[in-house]
Design a protein around this motif. Structure first.
Motif, PDB file in Angstrom:
ATOM      1  N   ASP A   1      55.084  48.268  63.986  1.00 52.35           N
ATOM      2  CA  ASP A   1      54.489  46.957  64.203  1.00 52.35           C
ATOM      3  C   ASP A   1      54.353  46.243  62.863  1.00 52.35           C
ATOM      4  OD1 ASP A   1      53.378  44.861  65.660  1.00 52.35           O
ATOM      5  OD2 ASP A   1      52.058  46.184  66.805  1.00 52.35           O
ATOM      6  N   VAL A   2      54.029  44.957  62.907  1.00 55.13           N
ATOM      7  CA  VAL A   2      53.946  44.172  61.682  1.00 55.13           C
ATOM      8  C   VAL A   2      52.995  43.000  61.890  1.00 55.13           C
ATOM      9  CG1 VAL A   2      55.886  42.655  62.290  1.00 55.13           C
ATOM     10  CG2 VAL A   2      55.327  43.039  59.879  1.00 55.13           C
ATOM     11  N   ILE A   3      52.356  42.567  60.809  1.00 59.17           N
ATOM     12  CA  ILE A   3      51.554  41.345  60.817  1.00 59.17           C
ATOM     13  C   ILE A   3      52.387  40.238  60.194  1.00 59.17           C
ATOM     14  CG2 ILE A   3      49.542  40.198  59.809  1.00 59.17           C
ATOM     15  CD1 ILE A   3      48.056  42.838  59.992  1.00 59.17           C
ATOM     16  N   CYS A   4      52.475  39.109  60.874  1.00 58.76           N
ATOM     17  CA  CYS A   4      53.285  38.011  60.347  1.00 58.76           C
ATOM     18  C   CYS A   4      52.767  36.672  60.863  1.00 58.76           C
ATOM     19  CB  CYS A   4      54.758  38.197  60.712  1.00 58.76           C
ATOM     20  SG  CYS A   4      55.089  38.199  62.487  1.00 58.76           S
ATOM     21  N   ASN A   5      53.390  35.628  60.373  1.00 61.09           N
ATOM     22  CA  ASN A   5      53.062  34.257  60.736  1.00 61.09           C
ATOM     23  C   ASN A   5      54.384  33.485  60.778  1.00 61.09           C
ATOM     24  OD1 ASN A   5      52.003  31.673  60.975  1.00 61.09           O
ATOM     25  ND2 ASN A   5      50.807  31.739  59.093  1.00 61.09           N
ATOM     26  N   PRO A   6      54.704  32.740  61.859  1.00 58.97           N
ATOM     27  CA  PRO A   6      53.835  32.348  62.967  1.00 58.97           C
ATOM     28  C   PRO A   6      53.737  33.410  64.056  1.00 58.97           C
ATOM     29  CG  PRO A   6      55.979  31.348  63.231  1.00 58.97           C
ATOM     30  CD  PRO A   6      56.013  32.060  61.901  1.00 58.97           C
ATOM     31  N   ALA A   7      52.817  33.134  64.993  1.00 59.18           N
ATOM     32  CA  ALA A   7      52.612  33.974  66.163  1.00 59.18           C
ATOM     33  C   ALA A   7      53.208  33.281  67.379  1.00 59.18           C
ATOM     34  CB  ALA A   7      51.110  34.188  66.365  1.00 59.18           C
ATOM     35  N   PRO A   8      53.382  33.998  68.488  1.00 59.73           N
ATOM     36  CA  PRO A   8      53.857  33.333  69.707  1.00 59.73           C
ATOM     37  C   PRO A   8      52.969  32.168  70.128  1.00 59.73           C
ATOM     38  CG  PRO A   8      53.998  35.708  69.959  1.00 59.73           C
ATOM     39  CD  PRO A   8      53.271  35.457  68.676  1.00 59.73           C
ATOM     40  N   GLY A   9      51.683  32.249  69.768  1.00 59.84           N
ATOM     41  CA  GLY A   9      50.747  31.206  70.183  1.00 59.84           C
ATOM     42  C   GLY A   9      50.570  30.076  69.197  1.00 59.84           C
ATOM     43  N   GLY A  10      51.234  30.144  68.037  1.00 61.26           N
ATOM     44  CA  GLY A  10      51.068  29.062  67.074  1.00 61.26           C
ATOM     45  C   GLY A  10      51.214  29.535  65.643  1.00 61.26           C
ATOM     46  N   ALA A  11      50.869  28.668  64.716  1.00 58.84           N
ATOM     47  CA  ALA A  11      51.027  28.951  63.290  1.00 58.84           C
ATOM     48  C   ALA A  11      49.794  29.667  62.749  1.00 58.84           C
ATOM     49  CB  ALA A  11      51.280  27.657  62.526  1.00 58.84           C
ATOM     50  N   TYR A  12      49.675  30.941  63.065  1.00 57.50           N
ATOM     51  CA  TYR A  12      48.583  31.753  62.542  1.00 57.50           C
ATOM     52  C   TYR A  12      49.073  33.187  62.368  1.00 57.50           C
ATOM     53  CZ  TYR A  12      48.058  32.728  67.589  1.00 57.50           C
ATOM     54  OH  TYR A  12      48.291  33.057  68.905  1.00 57.50           O
ATOM     55  N   TRP A  13      48.325  33.968  61.597  1.00 56.90           N
ATOM     56  CA  TRP A  13      48.672  35.365  61.349  1.00 56.90           C
ATOM     57  C   TRP A  13      48.244  36.219  62.535  1.00 56.90           C
ATOM     58  CZ3 TRP A  13      51.560  36.632  57.183  1.00 56.90           C
ATOM     59  CH2 TRP A  13      51.627  35.710  56.140  1.00 56.90           C
ATOM     60  N   CYS A  14      49.115  37.134  62.929  1.00 57.19           N
ATOM     61  CA  CYS A  14      48.791  38.000  64.062  1.00 57.19           C
ATOM     62  C   CYS A  14      49.572  39.299  63.959  1.00 57.19           C
ATOM     63  CB  CYS A  14      49.110  37.318  65.390  1.00 57.19           C
ATOM     64  SG  CYS A  14      50.882  37.326  65.803  1.00 57.19           S
ATOM     65  N   VAL A  15      49.148  40.286  64.755  1.00 57.17           N
ATOM     66  CA  VAL A  15      49.951  41.490  64.959  1.00 57.17           C
ATOM     67  C   VAL A  15      51.040  41.101  65.947  1.00 57.17           C
ATOM     68  CG1 VAL A  15      49.964  43.875  65.750  1.00 57.17           C
ATOM     69  CG2 VAL A  15      47.965  42.975  64.549  1.00 57.17           C
ATOM     70  N   ARG A  16      52.290  41.344  65.584  1.00 59.23           N
ATOM     71  CA  ARG A  16      53.396  40.749  66.338  1.00 59.23           C
ATOM     72  C   ARG A  16      53.829  41.542  67.566  1.00 59.23           C
ATOM     73  NH1 ARG A  16      56.079  38.185  68.888  1.00 59.23           N
ATOM     74  NH2 ARG A  16      57.619  36.579  68.378  1.00 59.23           N
TER      75      ARG A  16
ATOM     76  N   TYR B   1      51.045  58.191  71.571  1.00 55.90           N
ATOM     77  CA  TYR B   1      50.261  56.969  71.736  1.00 55.90           C
ATOM     78  C   TYR B   1      49.025  56.948  70.840  1.00 55.90           C
ATOM     79  CZ  TYR B   1      47.074  59.728  74.705  1.00 55.90           C
ATOM     80  OH  TYR B   1      46.190  60.664  75.182  1.00 55.90           O
ATOM     81  N   ALA B   2      48.761  58.039  70.116  1.00 56.84           N
ATOM     82  CA  ALA B   2      47.534  58.134  69.313  1.00 56.84           C
ATOM     83  C   ALA B   2      47.665  57.513  67.930  1.00 56.84           C
ATOM     84  CB  ALA B   2      47.111  59.597  69.175  1.00 56.84           C
ATOM     85  N   LEU B   3      48.866  57.045  67.557  1.00 52.92           N
ATOM     86  CA  LEU B   3      49.088  56.521  66.209  1.00 52.92           C
ATOM     87  C   LEU B   3      49.758  55.159  66.264  1.00 52.92           C
ATOM     88  CD1 LEU B   3      49.056  57.182  63.084  1.00 52.92           C
ATOM     89  CD2 LEU B   3      51.410  57.966  63.399  1.00 52.92           C
ATOM     90  N   LYS B   4      49.261  54.242  65.450  1.00 54.73           N
ATOM     91  CA  LYS B   4      49.880  52.923  65.284  1.00 54.73           C
ATOM     92  C   LYS B   4      50.327  52.803  63.838  1.00 54.73           C
ATOM     93  CE  LYS B   4      48.999  47.963  65.978  1.00 54.73           C
ATOM     94  NZ  LYS B   4      49.944  47.800  67.095  1.00 54.73           N
ATOM     95  N   VAL B   5      51.609  52.535  63.630  1.00 55.12           N
ATOM     96  CA  VAL B   5      52.176  52.454  62.285  1.00 55.12           C
ATOM     97  C   VAL B   5      52.579  51.012  61.994  1.00 55.12           C
ATOM     98  CG1 VAL B   5      53.991  53.239  60.734  1.00 55.12           C
ATOM     99  CG2 VAL B   5      53.007  54.831  62.403  1.00 55.12           C
ATOM    100  N   MET B   6      51.992  50.453  60.939  1.00 58.22           N
ATOM    101  CA  MET B   6      52.322  49.099  60.518  1.00 58.22           C
ATOM    102  C   MET B   6      53.371  49.142  59.408  1.00 58.22           C
ATOM    103  SD  MET B   6      50.324  47.459  62.517  1.00 58.22           S
ATOM    104  CE  MET B   6      50.694  45.823  61.897  1.00 58.22           C
ATOM    105  N   LEU B   7      54.320  48.225  59.464  1.00 58.17           N
ATOM    106  CA  LEU B   7      55.297  48.087  58.391  1.00 58.17           C
ATOM    107  C   LEU B   7      54.566  47.822  57.075  1.00 58.17           C
ATOM    108  CD1 LEU B   7      58.320  47.678  57.515  1.00 58.17           C
ATOM    109  CD2 LEU B   7      57.947  45.240  57.971  1.00 58.17           C
ATOM    110  N   GLY B   8      55.109  48.356  55.975  1.00 60.71           N
ATOM    111  CA  GLY B   8      54.475  48.172  54.672  1.00 60.71           C
ATOM    112  C   GLY B   8      54.702  46.794  54.078  1.00 60.71           C
ATOM    113  N   ASP B   9      54.555  45.765  54.893  1.00 55.46           N
ATOM    114  CA  ASP B   9      54.554  44.380  54.414  1.00 55.46           C
ATOM    115  C   ASP B   9      53.093  44.041  54.146  1.00 55.46           C
ATOM    116  OD1 ASP B   9      54.891  41.724  53.866  1.00 55.46           O
ATOM    117  OD2 ASP B   9      55.555  41.144  55.880  1.00 55.46           O
TER     118      ASP B   9
END
Length: 520
Positions: free
Chosen positions: A383-398, A302-310
């Motif tokens: 994990d990944v940052i993308c757009n849209p988000a569940p809450g709308g058309a904005y960038w978020c951690v998915r 749980y000590a590490l968060k890995v983001m996709l290389g996008d």
């Protein structure tokens, strides 16, 4: 007259003189002050500043003063910091690393090219190319018959050392100048924060006017920096990541490090220091490669968060260009601005103008991730940052996930709340060490821990869906038998219920002409 003493300093069982004894008592239990959850530790390269030394700063201007301007290099410290600041983060500890070839800029005042001599060598306080922008002026002083030395550097306050007298001879003048630069002239004019002075080879040279003499030959020492340089080493002299020990950071970022071979070391450090380490895959990484790297690295924590290389497109206002940068600075800034019980999932991110997957927003591309692609990522703790988000058309951690395979602890919120509680207890409960083990001590320990956890529940950091008490604390003879207390052990057992996070929101609709709705 009575005797006044502090509680505990008087042996009340051994008094012989009849008198009034007043003891000033402090509260038996203490209140715990919550540990910070918004401090981001960042390790990277820079063009200025001390090496392998933690430096605290909060704004872009303070960062420039501490580490110089932002660079477009791979491991640049300023890049993730700037991305985090856009999210609202304002508390950082930076550590600069080099490859060991860094050199401080310098200039020889009144250099005589014929004899190759000079009275004073002025060197930048820190190594790096930012030192090449320092200028020195030697002009007429405010008092008659004196000189004034002035240093200037972009994004730093000018420094003036005034009224340097040459009345006692040239050698004395240069000695006084060196002393003024290195030690200051008074409490108001302290030592230089930009320059260090040392004696040259010709102290007999007479002072004369110098106009905007520029320092030169400063080197950053960045060309040979690798991911291992940012990891650094532990021990008596700590370098790289390990220089963040004891700095109260809650989030850690190794700028530009995308090497999965570093993940195990990052996890070990994160667990030891209570840091949530944020990292990323290399630029343009595919989901298949990301999953393969995750499997090869064999990490589960749980000590590490890995983001996709996008990687993300972001406008670098300091260099006036749109750059492609790793996502970990955005994630770190987002988490730093959240209360610990909230994951990064679905929180709007700012400053992003596109990604490698989606392309630039200005190009009108709208490519995004399918449910199958997201499933592949999340099932592997990515994990990944993308757009849209569940809450709308904005960038978020998915996703809001760490790399743990345990579904009970695989969310950002588990890491953050657990580290917050552990750090708070570690910072505050040491007050009870050295006290006699008694029912009073048991009661005070329970009161302190219960008070802290009660406050957390009232603030919505821990809790249950029914509103029932979300914690229990036991510190008594029940879990502290005499066989243990006789050896000096005291144990407090705490159970805490964390809030769950709404990740899959299901709404059931029963509609139709034959549906009867009863009003309450």
């Amino acid at each position: 007259m009575g005797v006044i003493s502090q509680g505990g300093s008087l042996n009340t069982a051994a008094l012989t003189v009849p008198d009034l004894y007043v003891q000033i008592l402090t509260p038996a239990s203490t209140s715990l002050s919550g540990a910070s959850t918004n401090i981001i530790g960042v390790v990277g390269t820079a063009t200025w500043g001390p090496v392998n030394t933690p430096v605290v700063f909060g704004t872009s201007q303070e960062r420039i003063e501490a580490f110089g301007p932002m660079q477009t290099t791979a491991f640049d410290l300023a890049t993730p910091v700037s991305a985090a600041i856009v999210q609202g983060a304002s508390d950082f500890v930076g550590v600069r690393v080099t490859d060991g070839t860094d050199v401080a800029a310098s200039c020889a005042m009144l250099y005589d090219s014929t004899s190759a001599t000079y009275p004073v060598l002025l060197s930048a306080k820190y190594s790096g190319t930012a030192g090449n922008t320092i200028t020195a002026d030697l002009t007429t002083g405010s008092a008659p018959g004196t000189w004034k030395l002035v240093f200037q550097m972009p994004n730093a306050l000018p420094e003036a050392f005034d009224n340097l007298s040459a009345s006692d001879g040239n050698a004395s003048f240069w000695s006084d100048l060196i002393s003024a630069v290195n030690s200051g002239q008074s409490s108001a004019r302290g030592a230089s924060a930009l320059v260090v002075a040392s004696a040259g080879t010709n102290s007999g040279a007479a002072p004369s006017a110098v106009s905007s003499q520029t320092f030169a030959s400063g080197e950053d020492g960045n060309s040979g920096v690798t991911a291992q340089s940012l990891l650094g080493s532990d021990g008596t002299t700590r370098t790289g990541m390990y220089a963040l020990r004891g700095q109260s950071c809650s989030i850690g970022v190794l700028s530009g490090v995308t090497d999965s071979s570093t993940w195990t070391a990052q996890i070990s450090f994160g667990l030891a220091e209570g840091l949530y380490m944020i990292t990323s895959g290399p630029s343009g990484e595919s989901i298949a490669d990301a999953v393969s790297n995750r499997v090869t690295a064999a990490v589960d924590s749980y000590a590490l968060k890995v983001m996709l290389g996008d990687w993300l497109y972001w406008y670098d206002s300091e260099n006036s260009l749109t750059r492609l940068v790793a996502p970990h600075g955005f994630v770190a800034g987002c988490l730093a601005m959240l209360s610990p019980e909230l994951p990064s999932l679905n929180k709007q991110l700012y400053g992003i103008v596109g990604s490698q997957k989606a392309g630039l927003v200005s190009d009108g591309q709208t490519m995004t991730y399918s449910s199958a692609e997201l499933t592949s990522l999340f099932e592997n703790g990515l994990d990944v940052i993308c757009n849209p988000a569940p809450g709308g058309a904005y960038w978020c951690v998915r996703g809001g996930f760490n790399v743990s395979s345990n579904p009970e602890i695989d969310g950002d919120e588990y890491t953050r709340v657990t580290n917050f509680i552990a750090e708070t207890i570690s910072n505050g409960m040491g007050i009870y060490i050295g006290l006699a083990m008694s029912p009073t001590l048991f009661s005070n320990v329970e009161a302190t821990l219960t008070g802290f956890l009660s406050d957390l529940q009232s603030r919505g950091i821990i809790g249950t869906t029914t509103g029932s008490t979300a914690y229990s604390v036991t510190c008594s003879s029940t879990n502290n038998p005499q066989s243990r207390t006789a050896l000096g052990y005291l144990q407090a057992d705490i159970s805490i219920t964390y809030f769950g996070v709404n990740r899959k929101f299901i709404v059931n609709i029963n509609g139709g002409a034959d549906v009867t709705v009863s009003s309450q």
